[in-house]
Scaffold this motif. Structure first.
Motif, short mmCIF file in Angstrom:
data_model
loop_
_atom_site.label_atom_id
_atom_site.label_comp_id
_atom_site.label_asym_id
_atom_site.label_seq_id
_atom_site.Cartn_x
_atom_site.Cartn_y
_atom_site.Cartn_z
N VAL A 6 0.86 -1.18 0.00
CA VAL A 6 0.00 0.00 0.00
C VAL A 6 0.90 1.22 0.00
CG1 VAL A 6 -1.79 1.25 1.26
CG2 VAL A 6 -1.77 -1.24 1.31
N VAL A 40 -4.35 6.77 1.22
CA VAL A 40 -3.91 5.73 0.31
C VAL A 40 -3.87 6.29 -1.11
CG1 VAL A 40 -4.44 3.46 -0.65
CG2 VAL A 40 -4.86 3.92 1.76
N VAL A 43 -2.62 0.76 -4.44
CA VAL A 43 -2.61 -0.53 -3.76
C VAL A 43 -2.20 -1.62 -4.73
CG1 VAL A 43 -4.38 0.12 -2.09
CG2 VAL A 43 -5.06 -0.95 -4.22
N GLU A 78 -0.15 -4.38 3.73
CA GLU A 78 -1.53 -4.27 4.20
C GLU A 78 -1.66 -4.70 5.66
OE1 GLU A 78 -5.99 -5.56 2.75
OE2 GLU A 78 -4.30 -6.83 2.20
#
Length: 100
Positions: A6, A40, A43, A78
């Motif tokens: 991430v 974020v 990903v 993660e």
């Protein structure tokens, strides 16, 4: 992004902070272990719980920093995330939108 990685951009800058009461806390002041919030950005294909745009809570000591096109990011797994705050998680009127 590969696997369970991430990529996040931190919310706060290093330097002076201000408490909720308005007291200025200098950058040199020592604080106990504190988790940080970040947004974020990207990903990996095996990430299941977060999406780009979510805010996540992580431990700043368990991070790898990377610079892309002059912007500093933090690279995490993660499993190193402690919580996710996202509007898409709000399902009912009493929901906080926070996934722990």
């Amino acid at each position: 992004m590969l696997h369970d990685r991430v990529l996040v951009r931190t919310d706060t800058t290093e330097g002076e902070r201000r408490s909720s009461g308005g007291i200025v806390i200098p950058a040199t002041a020592q604080v106990g272990k504190r988790l940080s919030w970040a947004e974020v950005v990207a990903v990996g294909q095996n990430v299941r719980t977060v999406e780009p745009g979510d805010r996540v809570l992580y431990d700043p000591e368990d991070r790898g920093e990377v610079e892309v096109r002059g912007i500093a990011y933090v690279l995490l797994r993660e499993r190193d995330l402690h919580a996710v705050a996202a509007e898409r998680l709000e399902g009912s009127a009493d929901s906080t939108g926070l996934y722990l």
